[in-house]
Design an enzyme around this catalytic site. Structure first.
Site, PDB file in Angstrom:
ATOM      1  N   HIS A  61      -0.314  11.012  -2.224  1.00  0.00           N
ATOM      2  CA  HIS A  61      -1.615  10.680  -1.632  1.00  0.00           C
ATOM      3  C   HIS A  61      -2.466  11.906  -1.307  1.00  0.00           C
ATOM      4  CE1 HIS A  61      -4.436   9.765   1.664  1.00  0.00           C
ATOM      5  NE2 HIS A  61      -4.572   8.611   1.047  1.00  0.00           N
ATOM      6  N   HIS A 118       0.834  -1.201   0.000  1.00  0.00           N
ATOM      7  CA  HIS A 118       0.000   0.000   0.000  1.00  0.00           C
ATOM      8  C   HIS A 118       0.868   1.250   0.000  1.00  0.00           C
ATOM      9  CE1 HIS A 118      -2.744   2.869   2.328  1.00  0.00           C
ATOM     10  NE2 HIS A 118      -3.383   2.628   1.210  1.00  0.00           N
TER      11      HIS A 118
HETATM   12  O1  G3P Z   1      -6.818   2.022  -2.705  1.00  0.00           O
HETATM   13  C1  G3P Z   1      -6.884   1.559  -1.391  1.00  0.00           C
HETATM   14  C2  G3P Z   1      -6.546   2.641  -0.405  1.00  0.00           C
HETATM   15  O2  G3P Z   1      -5.314   3.190  -0.764  1.00  0.00           O
HETATM   16  C3  G3P Z   1      -7.595   3.705  -0.347  1.00  0.00           C
HETATM   17  O3  G3P Z   1      -7.352   4.675   0.639  1.00  0.00           O
HETATM   18  O4  G3P Z   1      -6.615   6.862   1.433  1.00  0.00           O
HETATM   19  O5  G3P Z   1      -5.031   4.961   1.423  1.00  0.00           O
HETATM   20  O6  G3P Z   1      -5.704   6.026  -0.710  1.00  0.00           O
HETATM   21  P1  G3P Z   1      -6.124   5.676   0.698  1.00  0.00           P
HETATM   22 MG    MG Z   2      -4.655   4.762  -2.114  1.00  0.00          MG
END
Ligand code: G3P
Ligand code: MG
Length: 240
Positions: free
Chosen positions: A53, A11
């Site tokens: 992000h 992630h």
């Molecule tokens: O795509 C999964 C996750 O990354 C969504 O939340 O805020 O971490 O981008 P965020």
């Molecule tokens: Mg994400």
């Protein structure tokens, strides 16, 4: 064709071990054995697709204010690593094309999450589609922004889309249908065995974010969740 993911997706890269959404985080993911990464893409003031992000620069760079007000050249002058650790002080915000080339080189499966500035969905989608042109990677595109997903589908109908949400809406079948989405990506907090059963029994795939606890990951996999997004691919890979 439907893309299948390995059981873990790094992630924002290996974001517990290196600054999220930067090349060191993606490299670290590869080093620990991850075969898939997720990353977030928005657009600079001059239409360059970039990997970051937040809507603002403050948390993950030494800049301030909205990302979309800075040109690519201005963004490249920023330090996107020191906030995480001093040894990352020369790390830059990546261009989407850099991440795509890296991923192709390492044969990674990709989840590109579109994070458009509200009102600039079309420009952001256009910038992303242009960067994707001609690159041969295993890719699923997702976004919380359904306008952006619909625009993306028009521009690049050959690319697989996933439905990204926090909670599972009661009318999830109807909501996913226009995008031809085979998979839902949802927040761990809302996932029960009954939820997984409902989605899997409907022939759909569920991927869950963000799961950093090994036992929770094992539980989700045992219920039929295809993959979890984790900041700790180093920890979860040990139990696969
Ligand atoms: O795509 C999964 C996750 O990354 C969504 O939340 O805020 O971490 O981008 P965020
Ligand atoms: Mg994400």
């Amino acid at each position: 064709m439907t893309n299948r993911f390995p059981k873990l997706i790094a992630h924002r890269g290996a974001s517990a071990q290196a600054p999220e959404n930067t090349m060191p985080a993606f490299l670290r993911a590869v080093e620990v054995g991850a075969k898939a990464i997720e990353f977030d893409v928005t657009m600079s003031a001059d239409g360059v697709p970039i990997v970051i992000h937040d809507e603002t620069l403050d948390r993950t760079t030494n800049g301030i204010g909205p990302v979309v007000l800075k040109t690519w050249q201005e963004l490249q002058a920023l330090d996107a690593g020191s906030w995480f650790g001093s040894k990352y002080d020369d790390v830059k915000i990546p261009h989407l094309e850099e991440v795509l080339e890296f991923s192709k080189h390492h044969s990674l499966a990709l989840n590109l999450e579109i994070k458009p500035t509200l009102g600039l969905e079309q420009q952001t989608v256009d910038a992303i589609v242009s960067a994707l042109n001609g690159i041969d990677v295993s890719l699923v595109v997702s976004s919380f922004n359904e306008r952006a997903l619909a625009m993306f589908q028009v521009k690049a109908p050959e690319v697989e889309l996933a439905y990204l949400t926090e909670a599972i809406p009661p009318d999830w079948v109807r909501r996913m249908a226009p995008f031809g989405a085979q998979a839902m990506h949802c927040w761990d907090a809302f996932v029960t065995q009954a939820v997984v059963d409902e989605i899997v029994n409907a022939g759909k795939t569920l991927r869950v974010y963000t799961v950093n606890d090994v036992r929770r990951a094992q539980q989700l996999w045992s219920w039929g969740v295809e993959a979890v997004f984790t900041d700790h691919p180093d920890k979860l890979i040990e139990v696969i």
